[in-house]
Write a protein that holds these residues in place. Structure first.
Motif, PDB file in Angstrom:
ATOM      1  N   ARG A  19     -13.658  -6.381  -8.707  1.00 39.48           N
ATOM      2  CA  ARG A  19     -12.185  -6.499  -8.794  1.00 39.48           C
ATOM      3  C   ARG A  19     -11.599  -7.345  -7.434  1.00 39.48           C
ATOM      4  O   ARG A  19     -10.599  -8.060  -7.843  1.00 39.48           O
ATOM      5  N   GLU A  20     -12.057  -7.579  -6.332  1.00 43.05           N
ATOM      6  CA  GLU A  20     -11.415  -8.050  -5.075  1.00 43.05           C
ATOM      7  C   GLU A  20     -11.679  -9.415  -5.532  1.00 43.05           C
ATOM      8  O   GLU A  20     -11.032 -10.271  -4.776  1.00 43.05           O
ATOM      9  N   LYS A  21     -12.361 -10.005  -6.357  1.00 46.92           N
ATOM     10  CA  LYS A  21     -12.314 -11.591  -6.529  1.00 46.92           C
ATOM     11  C   LYS A  21     -11.426 -11.929  -8.067  1.00 46.92           C
ATOM     12  O   LYS A  21     -11.515 -12.964  -8.386  1.00 46.92           O
ATOM     13  N   GLN A  22     -11.012 -10.809  -8.600  1.00 43.45           N
ATOM     14  CA  GLN A  22     -10.012 -10.930  -9.610  1.00 43.45           C
ATOM     15  C   GLN A  22      -8.531 -11.661  -9.220  1.00 43.45           C
ATOM     16  O   GLN A  22      -8.098 -12.352  -9.766  1.00 43.45           O
ATOM     17  N   THR A  23      -8.294 -10.776  -8.097  1.00 36.80           N
ATOM     18  CA  THR A  23      -6.952 -11.218  -7.690  1.00 36.80           C
ATOM     19  C   THR A  23      -6.893 -11.045  -6.301  1.00 36.80           C
ATOM     20  O   THR A  23      -7.569 -10.085  -5.669  1.00 36.80           O
ATOM     21  N   ALA A  24      -5.836 -11.498  -5.578  1.00 38.97           N
ATOM     22  CA  ALA A  24      -5.485 -11.021  -4.111  1.00 38.97           C
ATOM     23  C   ALA A  24      -4.402 -10.084  -3.969  1.00 38.97           C
ATOM     24  O   ALA A  24      -4.232  -9.669  -2.891  1.00 38.97           O
ATOM     25  N   GLU A  54       0.517  -1.163   0.044  1.00 38.78           N
ATOM     26  CA  GLU A  54       0.007  -0.003  -0.230  1.00 38.78           C
ATOM     27  C   GLU A  54       0.927   1.211  -0.013  1.00 38.78           C
ATOM     28  O   GLU A  54       0.558   2.279  -0.656  1.00 38.78           O
ATOM     29  N   ASN A 112      -9.168   0.033 -14.213  1.00 39.26           N
ATOM     30  CA  ASN A 112      -9.878  -0.487 -13.093  1.00 39.26           C
ATOM     31  C   ASN A 112     -11.283  -0.002 -12.768  1.00 39.26           C
ATOM     32  O   ASN A 112     -11.147   1.108 -11.832  1.00 39.26           O
ATOM     33  N   ASP A 163      -9.664  -4.070 -15.390  1.00 43.02           N
ATOM     34  CA  ASP A 163      -9.288  -4.786 -14.228  1.00 43.02           C
ATOM     35  C   ASP A 163      -9.324  -6.363 -14.688  1.00 43.02           C
ATOM     36  O   ASP A 163      -8.486  -7.144 -14.253  1.00 43.02           O
ATOM     37  N   GLN A 193     -13.718  -1.390 -11.485  1.00 40.22           N
ATOM     38  CA  GLN A 193     -13.966  -2.222 -10.298  1.00 40.22           C
ATOM     39  C   GLN A 193     -14.847  -3.449 -10.796  1.00 40.22           C
ATOM     40  O   GLN A 193     -15.078  -4.126  -9.727  1.00 40.22           O
ATOM     41  N   LYS A 213      -3.141  -6.260  -3.782  1.00 42.39           N
ATOM     42  CA  LYS A 213      -3.443  -5.371  -3.058  1.00 42.39           C
ATOM     43  C   LYS A 213      -3.865  -4.201  -4.303  1.00 42.39           C
ATOM     44  O   LYS A 213      -4.747  -3.397  -4.094  1.00 42.39           O
ATOM     45  N   THR A 214      -2.972  -4.208  -5.118  1.00 41.07           N
ATOM     46  CA  THR A 214      -3.211  -3.275  -6.116  1.00 41.07           C
ATOM     47  C   THR A 214      -3.059  -4.085  -7.452  1.00 41.07           C
ATOM     48  O   THR A 214      -2.359  -4.925  -7.604  1.00 41.07           O
TER      49      THR A 214
END
Length: 371
Positions: A213-218, A20, A204, A176, A206, A220-221
């Motif tokens: 997006r949070e289910k695309q990859t672990a 981050e 991105n 994304d 979302q 953080k960015t």
């Protein structure tokens, strides 16, 4: 985690910071149009700032009209762009005419502002072959439908530029969801290995259609995916046109100076559906989320900034809107008047030298069409 491995991980985090901290978001204008990062302010004249605003307003009208034309059956495939104007247009605005754009299917506005006639953009939407007949001197390639494939192509174009010693760049876009494709990794890795003059943008917004997006990859960015390819990665407020412009301008300078490619993640949002082909965003997005992002609208933010500087007013906005409507009216009429597409048209432009079996079919079709 083994103790030695854990210690090495913690030491690295102490030295370089957390993910981050390494990939903090570049922002110049806040949601109210106030400058919050004067050091990153791009060197743009008042006239250039006004022109960027005109393009954003024009493109918002183009999006609204394109949706209406699609619903009337006058356009074919269409992917809405409202909400992504800063990400799309400010990035294109940072380019030179000689630079090459390899877009995804949502990125037609960049192509139009890079020189593609609007009537041809409409023909492309209809699947007409003339829509892909790019005029000489307009450095764009027809939008890629295959997710992520444009990343590999961009690397190839950029390497061609490098081989010829041309001081230009190739730029491409994906969403994304595109970062989960193999072509994405292959493209940035190869470009990094050979220092190709390329700019890779991840818009991105979302959601990859309905997948958040949070289910695309672990990760953080998405910007940090550049690390594995050994290239710089930066995350930008994609609703802030000045931040996007600055990031792309700097990436372009790096590229033409032989320093290689850059991956830019723009944090943005699409206000409409993924495409007009039956997607219903209310099934996977909440009203609260939509409202949250509407407060970040790039047009509202930039308008406030310019109004505070005395560079924008209602009259200029109305003039831009009317100009867009008239241009769209003329362009759709030109598209309507294009010659009806024939099977022989497709056959004649597909091959430099037509195979014998197709020559026979071509002759039969030509004979039928002449009757």
């Amino acid at each position: 985690m083994a103790s030695k491995t854990k210690k090495a991980y913690l030491d690295a985090e102490k030295q370089f910071g957390t993910i981050e901290e390494q990939f903090q978001t570049l922002q110049i204008l806040d949601e109210e149009g106030n400058v919050v990062n004067a050091d990153a302010m791009p060197d743009l004249s008042d006239e250039q700032l006004q022109e960027l605003m005109r393009r954003m307003v024009y493109t918002r009208i183009l999006d609204q009209r394109s949706i209406s034309l699609n619903r009337q059956g006058r356009l074919g495939f269409y992917a809405p762009t409202a909400g992504q104007e800063a990400s799309q247009l400010a990035s294109q605005y940072a380019l030179e005419k000689e630079d090459f754009i390899l877009s995804g299917y949502r990125d037609v506005p960049q192509m139009v502002w890079h020189g593609l006639p609007l009537s041809q953009a409409f023909l492309w939407s209809r699947g007409h072959f003339q829509g892909g007949n790019i005029p000489e001197g307009v450095n764009v390639i027809s939008p890629q439908i295959i997710i992520g494939a444009q990343y590999v192509q961009t690397t190839g174009v950029a390497l061609g530029m490098k081989k010829r010693g041309v001081k230009s760049v190739a730029i491409t876009y994906t969403g994304d969801g595109g970062t989960s494709q193999g072509d994405f990794y292959e493209g940035i890795n190869f470009a990094g290995a050979y220092k190709a003059p390329a700019i890779f943008i991840v818009q991105n917004n979302q959601f990859a259609i309905s997948t958040p997006r949070e289910k695309q990859t672990a990760a953080k960015t998405l910007a940090q995916k550049a690390v594995a390819a050994g290239i710089p990665g930066i995350q930008v407020d994609g609703m802030d046109p000045l931040a996007v412009y600055t990031a792309v301008k700097e990436a372009r300078e790096r590229a033409i100076n032989g320093e290689g490619p850059t991956l830019i993640e723009t944090l943005t949002y699409r206000y409409g559906p993924h495409t007009m082909a039956g997607d219903d965003p209310t099934r996977y997005r909440t009203a609260d989320l939509d409202n949250e992002w509407e407060k970040k609208d790039p047009l509202v933010r930039f308008r406030k900034f310019l109004e505070n500087k005395g560079l924008w007013n209602e009259e200029m906005e109305t003039e831009t809107i009317e100009k867009a409507k008239e241009d769209i009216k003329v362009a759709i009429k030109e598209a309507d008047n294009a010659p009806k597409q024939k099977v022989t048209d497709l056959m004649s432009i597909m091959y430099e030298e037509m195979p014998q079996n197709l020559k026979e079919q071509y002759e039969l079709y030509t004979e039928k069409e002449s009757k």
